[in-house]
Scaffold this motif. Structure first.
Motif, PDB file in Angstrom:
ATOM      1  N   MET A 153      36.133  -4.272 -12.904  1.00  0.00           N
ATOM      2  CA  MET A 153      34.705  -4.168 -12.600  1.00  0.00           C
ATOM      3  C   MET A 153      34.279  -2.708 -12.447  1.00  0.00           C
ATOM      4  SD  MET A 153      32.630  -5.750  -9.369  1.00  0.00           S
ATOM      5  CE  MET A 153      33.196  -7.401  -9.748  1.00  0.00           C
ATOM      6  N   ARG A 197      28.231  -1.909  -8.920  1.00  0.00           N
ATOM      7  CA  ARG A 197      28.416  -2.056 -10.363  1.00  0.00           C
ATOM      8  C   ARG A 197      28.129  -3.483 -10.818  1.00  0.00           C
ATOM      9  NH1 ARG A 197      28.224   0.882 -14.600  1.00  0.00           N
ATOM     10  NH2 ARG A 197      29.411   2.525 -13.539  1.00  0.00           N
ATOM     11  N   PRO A 244      22.480  -3.086 -14.489  1.00  0.00           N
ATOM     12  CA  PRO A 244      22.596  -3.449 -15.907  1.00  0.00           C
ATOM     13  C   PRO A 244      23.862  -2.876 -16.546  1.00  0.00           C
ATOM     14  CG  PRO A 244      20.376  -2.675 -15.387  1.00  0.00           C
ATOM     15  CD  PRO A 244      21.223  -2.377 -14.187  1.00  0.00           C
ATOM     16  N   ASP A 245      24.337  -3.540 -17.585  1.00  0.00           N
ATOM     17  CA  ASP A 245      25.527  -3.069 -18.297  1.00  0.00           C
ATOM     18  C   ASP A 245      25.300  -1.668 -18.858  1.00  0.00           C
ATOM     19  OD1 ASP A 245      26.760  -5.473 -17.804  1.00  0.00           O
ATOM     20  OD2 ASP A 245      26.266  -6.342 -19.758  1.00  0.00           O
ATOM     21  N   GLY A 246      26.348  -0.868 -18.820  1.00  0.00           N
ATOM     22  CA  GLY A 246      26.302   0.455 -19.435  1.00  0.00           C
ATOM     23  C   GLY A 246      25.733   1.556 -18.569  1.00  0.00           C
ATOM     24  N   ARG A 289      25.990 -13.525  -8.442  1.00  0.00           N
ATOM     25  CA  ARG A 289      26.585 -12.244  -8.035  1.00  0.00           C
ATOM     26  C   ARG A 289      26.918 -12.239  -6.546  1.00  0.00           C
ATOM     27  NH1 ARG A 289      21.813 -10.071 -10.757  1.00  0.00           N
ATOM     28  NH2 ARG A 289      22.318  -9.653 -12.937  1.00  0.00           N
TER      29      ARG A 289
END
Length: 215
Positions: free
Chosen positions: A1, A37, A41-43, A119
Protein backbone atom coordinates in the motif's frame (compact mmCIF):
# COMPACT_ATOMS: atom_id res chain seq x y z
CA UNK A 1 0.00 0.00 0.00
CA UNK A 2 2.80 2.44 0.86
CA UNK A 3 4.87 4.06 -1.87
CA UNK A 4 8.43 5.40 -1.66
CA UNK A 5 8.40 8.68 0.23
CA UNK A 6 5.18 8.05 2.16
CA UNK A 7 6.95 7.61 5.49
CA UNK A 8 8.95 10.77 4.93
CA UNK A 9 5.76 12.65 3.99
CA UNK A 10 4.02 11.41 7.13
CA UNK A 11 6.97 12.42 9.29
CA UNK A 12 6.98 15.90 7.74
CA UNK A 13 3.24 16.27 8.35
CA UNK A 14 3.55 15.18 11.97
CA UNK A 15 6.36 17.67 12.50
CA UNK A 16 4.31 20.51 10.98
CA UNK A 17 1.13 19.89 12.96
CA UNK A 18 3.06 19.31 16.18
CA UNK A 19 5.12 22.49 15.95
CA UNK A 20 2.71 24.86 14.14
CA UNK A 21 -0.75 23.59 15.15
CA UNK A 22 0.15 22.09 18.57
CA UNK A 23 -1.42 18.72 17.77
CA UNK A 24 -0.40 15.91 20.10
CA UNK A 25 -1.58 12.80 21.92
CA UNK A 26 -4.27 10.50 20.59
CA UNK A 27 -4.78 12.43 17.36
CA UNK A 28 -1.10 12.07 16.44
CA UNK A 29 -1.41 8.35 17.06
CA UNK A 30 -4.49 8.24 14.82
CA UNK A 31 -2.68 10.07 11.99
CA UNK A 32 0.16 7.55 12.22
CA UNK A 33 -2.25 4.60 12.29
CA UNK A 34 -4.48 5.57 9.33
CA UNK A 35 -2.74 5.06 5.96
CA UNK A 36 -3.68 8.18 4.00
CA UNK A 37 -2.44 6.51 0.81
CA UNK A 38 -5.53 4.30 0.98
CA UNK A 39 -7.82 7.34 0.74
CA UNK A 40 -6.19 9.49 -1.96
CA UNK A 41 -6.58 9.04 -5.75
CA UNK A 42 -4.25 6.60 -7.50
CA UNK A 43 -0.91 7.99 -8.60
CA UNK A 44 -0.68 10.82 -6.07
CA UNK A 45 3.05 11.33 -5.37
CA UNK A 46 2.68 12.77 -1.86
CA UNK A 47 -0.59 12.11 -0.02
CA UNK A 48 0.65 14.17 2.95
CA UNK A 49 1.45 17.32 0.98
CA UNK A 50 -0.10 20.78 1.37
CA UNK A 51 -2.68 20.38 -1.40
CA UNK A 52 -6.19 19.06 -1.92
CA UNK A 53 -7.14 16.26 -4.30
CA UNK A 54 -10.07 15.74 -6.68
CA UNK A 55 -12.60 13.04 -5.82
CA UNK A 56 -15.32 11.44 -7.95
CA UNK A 57 -18.67 13.24 -8.25
CA UNK A 58 -16.93 16.61 -8.57
CA UNK A 59 -15.91 16.70 -4.91
CA UNK A 60 -12.58 17.62 -3.30
CA UNK A 61 -10.50 16.02 -0.56
CA UNK A 62 -8.75 18.50 1.78
CA UNK A 63 -5.03 18.44 2.39
CA UNK A 64 -3.71 16.21 5.13
CA UNK A 65 -2.91 19.19 7.32
CA UNK A 66 -6.40 20.66 6.95
CA UNK A 67 -7.90 17.26 7.79
CA UNK A 68 -5.80 16.99 10.94
CA UNK A 69 -6.55 20.56 11.97
CA UNK A 70 -10.29 19.94 11.64
CA UNK A 71 -10.05 16.82 13.80
CA UNK A 72 -7.89 18.65 16.34
CA UNK A 73 -10.39 21.51 16.57
CA UNK A 74 -13.05 19.09 17.82
CA UNK A 75 -11.07 18.03 20.92
CA UNK A 76 -12.63 14.57 20.80
CA UNK A 77 -12.69 12.36 23.88
CA UNK A 78 -13.12 8.55 23.79
CA UNK A 79 -16.73 8.71 25.00
CA UNK A 80 -17.90 11.21 22.38
CA UNK A 81 -20.48 10.60 19.66
CA UNK A 82 -19.56 12.47 16.48
CA UNK A 83 -21.58 13.62 13.47
CA UNK A 84 -19.68 14.28 10.24
CA UNK A 85 -21.30 16.05 7.30
CA UNK A 86 -19.57 15.21 4.02
CA UNK A 87 -17.83 11.82 4.15
CA UNK A 88 -15.80 12.39 1.00
CA UNK A 89 -12.91 9.94 0.78
CA UNK A 90 -13.44 8.80 4.38
CA UNK A 91 -10.01 9.91 5.61
CA UNK A 92 -11.33 12.34 8.24
CA UNK A 93 -14.02 9.77 9.08
CA UNK A 94 -11.29 7.24 9.90
CA UNK A 95 -9.43 9.71 12.11
CA UNK A 96 -12.66 10.50 13.98
CA UNK A 97 -13.42 6.81 14.40
CA UNK A 98 -10.02 6.24 16.02
CA UNK A 99 -10.79 8.97 18.55
CA UNK A 100 -14.51 8.59 19.38
CA UNK A 101 -16.85 5.85 20.53
CA UNK A 102 -19.22 6.36 17.58
CA UNK A 103 -19.26 8.30 14.30
CA UNK A 104 -22.27 8.96 12.07
CA UNK A 105 -21.16 10.28 8.67
CA UNK A 106 -23.45 11.69 5.97
CA UNK A 107 -22.67 11.88 2.26
CA UNK A 108 -25.07 12.80 -0.56
CA UNK A 109 -23.21 10.69 -3.15
CA UNK A 110 -23.68 6.94 -2.80
CA UNK A 111 -20.51 6.35 -4.85
CA UNK A 112 -18.38 8.21 -2.31
CA UNK A 113 -20.17 6.76 0.72
CA UNK A 114 -19.76 3.17 -0.46
CA UNK A 115 -16.09 3.56 -1.30
CA UNK A 116 -15.37 5.37 1.98
CA UNK A 117 -17.14 2.63 3.93
CA UNK A 118 -14.90 0.00 2.40
CA UNK A 119 -11.75 2.00 3.14
CA UNK A 120 -12.70 2.73 6.73
CA UNK A 121 -13.60 -0.88 7.45
CA UNK A 122 -10.32 -2.04 5.93
CA UNK A 123 -8.67 -0.03 8.73
CA UNK A 124 -10.45 -2.32 11.25
CA UNK A 125 -12.83 0.42 12.32
CA UNK A 126 -16.36 -0.79 12.99
CA UNK A 127 -17.84 2.15 14.90
CA UNK A 128 -18.99 4.21 11.90
CA UNK A 129 -22.53 4.48 10.51
CA UNK A 130 -22.68 5.61 6.86
CA UNK A 131 -25.81 7.47 5.73
CA UNK A 132 -26.68 8.84 2.29
CA UNK A 133 -28.06 12.32 2.90
CA UNK A 134 -27.05 15.90 2.14
CA UNK A 135 -26.62 16.78 5.82
CA UNK A 136 -27.89 20.34 5.42
CA UNK A 137 -30.17 19.82 8.42
CA UNK A 138 -27.82 17.59 10.39
CA UNK A 139 -29.13 14.18 11.43
CA UNK A 140 -31.83 14.48 14.07
CA UNK A 141 -32.51 10.73 14.05
CA UNK A 142 -29.33 10.07 16.04
CA UNK A 143 -29.01 13.35 17.97
CA UNK A 144 -27.76 14.69 20.28
CA UNK A 145 -24.08 14.66 19.36
CA UNK A 146 -21.05 15.65 21.40
CA UNK A 147 -19.10 16.78 18.35
CA UNK A 148 -20.11 17.85 14.83
CA UNK A 149 -17.85 18.64 11.87
CA UNK A 150 -19.13 20.01 8.57
CA UNK A 151 -17.06 19.76 5.38
CA UNK A 152 -18.88 22.66 3.79
CA UNK A 153 -19.68 26.30 4.40
CA UNK A 154 -22.59 28.27 5.85
CA UNK A 155 -23.14 32.01 5.90
CA UNK A 156 -24.46 31.40 9.42
CA UNK A 157 -24.96 28.23 11.42
CA UNK A 158 -28.42 26.64 10.80
CA UNK A 159 -30.65 26.32 13.84
CA UNK A 160 -31.08 22.58 13.19
CA UNK A 161 -27.46 21.94 14.15
CA UNK A 162 -27.78 23.91 17.36
CA UNK A 163 -30.71 21.73 18.40
CA UNK A 164 -28.72 18.53 17.77
CA UNK A 165 -25.80 19.47 20.02
CA UNK A 166 -25.53 17.97 23.49
CA UNK A 167 -24.68 20.14 26.48
CA UNK A 168 -21.05 21.24 26.18
CA UNK A 169 -20.87 20.03 22.57
CA UNK A 170 -18.58 21.49 19.92
CA UNK A 171 -19.25 22.07 16.23
CA UNK A 172 -16.63 22.97 13.65
CA UNK A 173 -17.67 24.46 10.29
CA UNK A 174 -16.62 27.05 7.71
CA UNK A 175 -18.56 30.30 8.16
CA UNK A 176 -18.70 32.92 5.43
CA UNK A 177 -19.85 33.63 1.90
CA UNK A 178 -19.84 30.57 -0.33
CA UNK A 179 -17.95 32.26 -3.16
CA UNK A 180 -14.89 33.34 -1.20
CA UNK A 181 -12.64 32.59 1.73
CA UNK A 182 -14.39 31.44 4.89
CA UNK A 183 -13.19 30.98 8.44
CA UNK A 184 -13.24 27.67 10.25
CA UNK A 185 -15.08 28.47 13.48
CA UNK A 186 -15.46 26.29 16.54
CA UNK A 187 -18.87 26.68 18.19
CA UNK A 188 -18.96 25.47 21.79
CA UNK A 189 -22.36 25.14 23.45
CA UNK A 190 -22.38 26.59 26.95
CA UNK A 191 -25.91 26.30 28.32
CA UNK A 192 -28.11 28.57 26.20
CA UNK A 193 -25.23 30.46 24.58
CA UNK A 194 -22.29 29.76 22.26
CA UNK A 195 -18.61 30.50 22.57
CA UNK A 196 -17.17 31.10 19.09
CA UNK A 197 -13.49 30.62 18.28
CA UNK A 198 -12.21 31.51 14.76
CA UNK A 199 -9.44 29.07 13.83
CA UNK A 200 -8.08 29.26 10.26
CA UNK A 201 -9.14 30.29 6.73
CA UNK A 202 -10.42 27.81 4.12
CA UNK A 203 -12.30 27.72 0.83
CA UNK A 204 -15.20 25.29 1.25
CA UNK A 205 -18.26 25.01 -0.97
CA UNK A 206 -21.76 25.38 0.49
CA UNK A 207 -23.49 22.04 0.98
CA UNK A 208 -25.52 20.91 -2.03
CA UNK A 209 -29.18 20.06 -1.49
CA UNK A 210 -30.66 16.56 -1.76
CA UNK A 211 -29.35 13.06 -2.28
CA UNK A 212 -27.60 12.43 -5.58
CA UNK A 213 -29.99 10.31 -7.63
CA UNK A 214 -27.42 8.83 -10.05
CA UNK A 215 -23.91 8.92 -8.57
Amino acid sequence: MEMPGDREGLAALLMRVRSEDFVAGRLMEAVEAIPRRLFVPDGVPDPYGEHSFPLPCGQTMPSARTAVRLAAALRIQPEHRVLEIGTGSGYVTALLARLAVQVVTLERYRTLSTAASERVRSCSLGNVTFVQDDGRAGYAEAAPFDRIVVHGSFEELPKAFVEQMASGAMLVAAIGAGDGVQQIVRHQKQGSRFELTPLFPVRFKPLDAGKASVL
